[in-house]
Write an enzyme that holds these catalytic residues in place. Structure first.
Site, mmCIF file in Angstrom:
data_model
loop_
_atom_site.group_PDB
_atom_site.id
_atom_site.type_symbol
_atom_site.label_atom_id
_atom_site.label_comp_id
_atom_site.label_asym_id
_atom_site.label_seq_id
_atom_site.Cartn_x
_atom_site.Cartn_y
_atom_site.Cartn_z
ATOM 1 N N UNK A 63 0.815 -1.217 0.000
ATOM 2 C CA UNK A 63 0.000 0.000 0.000
ATOM 3 C C UNK A 63 0.846 1.263 0.000
ATOM 4 N N GLY A 121 -13.647 8.561 -2.181
ATOM 5 C CA GLY A 121 -12.669 8.899 -1.159
ATOM 6 C C GLY A 121 -12.768 8.113 0.125
ATOM 7 N N GLY A 216 -12.278 -11.976 -13.141
ATOM 8 C CA GLY A 216 -11.308 -10.913 -12.959
ATOM 9 C C GLY A 216 -10.625 -10.558 -14.253
#
Length: 451
Positions: A63, A121, A216
């Site tokens: 991340u 967000g 996917g």
């Protein structure tokens, strides 16, 4: 504690906050649900070079690849359509009657229902559906390798995707898609041996979460990328909107910080220039243990914590990932309906990672800006429920490895979050290790914390 306790949190719970107390399972050799019998990854067992590294196929880790939060919100501003649906809140859903009429469906005479709504967000989007009072909750996430074991990398990626649902108290996922990029720099033998392991790890974690991967997208790319999409259709009472914190709540964190520091330090074992900067504060063995602890924590689902959010009446939550504990706390604080602010007093950190952060001059771990990957949930709980939550989550009925710490308070404020000047560092010992004889100043070992 460098700062006085804020009013309104309650004397008993503030004593726990000030003492840096929390709950964790005893140190031991159990690797937690899904990890018993784990053997460290050895490339040579697959016929690859002992020096082969999964992290060598990307230039960023986990991340830590996220676009900075302020920049992200500016980039996404064009997607926001407040005239259709507010970005956060419980407003009327516009356009449902018109859509029903266009579809030839009957329209009720009474006013439109009020539905919870989330948008750009935040951890997940919550979209009211046209039928049955149901909502679609969906999230997507992907990142680059940050551990060397491809199977564990797959598990971590899946856990990270599901975590956005868990942050809303959702424990069931209806469907997952997997997003996968295979590096064009891999030779065919590497692709054939490594890619199935990543896919298996992702699939196994999905199955542990009670869901399945049904499709996917897989592409060729210079860097390896893995992630996915998680989707669930549910009733409003099945999720907890992240906007109801009240003065007097306490903040609970369900995984230790320091994952990004641990995976970087592990790579520095083979980099003399980097290693020389930290070798005075940590041993090679301690780095290996911290790396393994970080890997197991990242691969652990936040599903148990999500379920307990309902049991103990959580008011709001988020998961701690790429923006660090401070960034995600600030983002959560901005969404609150009440005029509150979050104050973080304690930082549970994988043992020795705070020292590495200081010695290296990188990460910003004690400032709360260090990226985490598949981190824990930061939950706003009623003062009287927090200690029980911490005690319950370590129960053996949920498997080994679940932890929780009281890390801060909710006080009256202007929807901001901060970490006090000198937060108390709680050294979280890797499983299988004994408590250190002497904890560093301003820290406490957490092998057997009490409330």
């Amino acid at each position: 504690m460098a700062e006085a306790a804020a009013t309104g949190a309650g004397g008993e719970m503030m004593a726990a906050v000030a003492a840096g107390e929390g709950c964790s399972g005893p140190a031991g050799l159990s690797l937690g649900r899904g990890f018993s019998g784990y053997r460290p990854f050895e490339p040579q067992a697959l016929g690859l070079s002992p020096s082969w590294r999964l992290t060598g196929f990307s230039g960023m880790k986990g991340u830590g690849c996220k676009v900075p939060q302020e920049t992200l919100l500016k980039l996404l501003a064009g997607l926001t359509r407040p005239e259709v649906r507010p970005p956060v809140g419980r407003g009327l859903v516009g356009g449902l009657e018109e859509a029903a009429q266009e579809a030839g469906l009957p329209v009720r005479a009474e006013p439109s229902p009020t539905f919870p709504t989330l948008g750009i967000g935040l951890d997940s989007c919550v979209i009211p559906l046209r039928h049955g009072g149901l909502s679609l909750v969906q999230t997507t996430d992907f990142f680059y390798p940050l551990v060397e074991d491809p199977y564990m990398m797959g598990r971590i990626a899946c856990a990270n995707v599901l975590s956005d649902l868990y942050a809303m108290g959702i424990t069931e996922c209806d469907n997952m898609l997997m997003l996968l990029s295979v590096s064009q720099n891999m030779i065919e033998e590497e692709r054939e041996k490594i890619t199935p392991l990543m896919i298996k790890g992702f699939r196994d974690a999905a199955e542990e979460g009670g869901t399945a991967v049904t499709g996917g997208q897989t592409v060729i790319n210079p860097w390896i990328i893995i992630g996915g999409v998680a989707t669930v259709v549910c009733q409003p009472n099945e999720f907890i909107m992240p906007d109801s914190a009240v003065v007097g709540d306490v903040l609970v964190l369900t995984k230790p910080l320091g994952t990004q520091v641990a995976v970087n330090a592990h790579q520095w074992l083979d980099n003399p220039e980097r290693w020389n900067k930290i070798k005075m504060v940590v041993s090679r063995e301690e780095v290996e243990l911290a790396y393994q602890e970080a890997m197991f924590n990242m691969a652990t689902l936040n599903r148990t914590a999500a379920g307990l959010m309902h049991t103990f009446n959580a008011h709001a939550a988020t998961d701690i990932t790429g923006f660090g504990i401070l960034g995600h706390s600030q983002n959560l604080a901005k969404q609150q309906r009440n005029e509150v602010s979050f104050v973080i007093h304690n930082l549970p950190i994988i043992a020795k990672m705070a020292a590495i952060s200081k010695a290296s001059g990188r990460f910003g771990l004690l400032q709360g800006t260090s990226a985490e990957t598949s981190g824990g949930l930061l939950i706003c709980l009623p003062r009287e429920q927090a200690a029980r939550f911490c005690s319950e989550i370590k129960s053996s009925k949920y498997g080994e490895g679940h932890q929780a710490w009281i890390v801060g308070i909710v006080e009256k404020g202007n929807r901001t979050a901060r970490i006090i000047d000198k937060p108390r560092v709680i050294e979280v010992l890797p499983r299988g290790t004994a408590a250190t004889a002497l904890a560093p100043e301003n820290s406490s070992a957490s092998s057997e914390p009490s409330l």
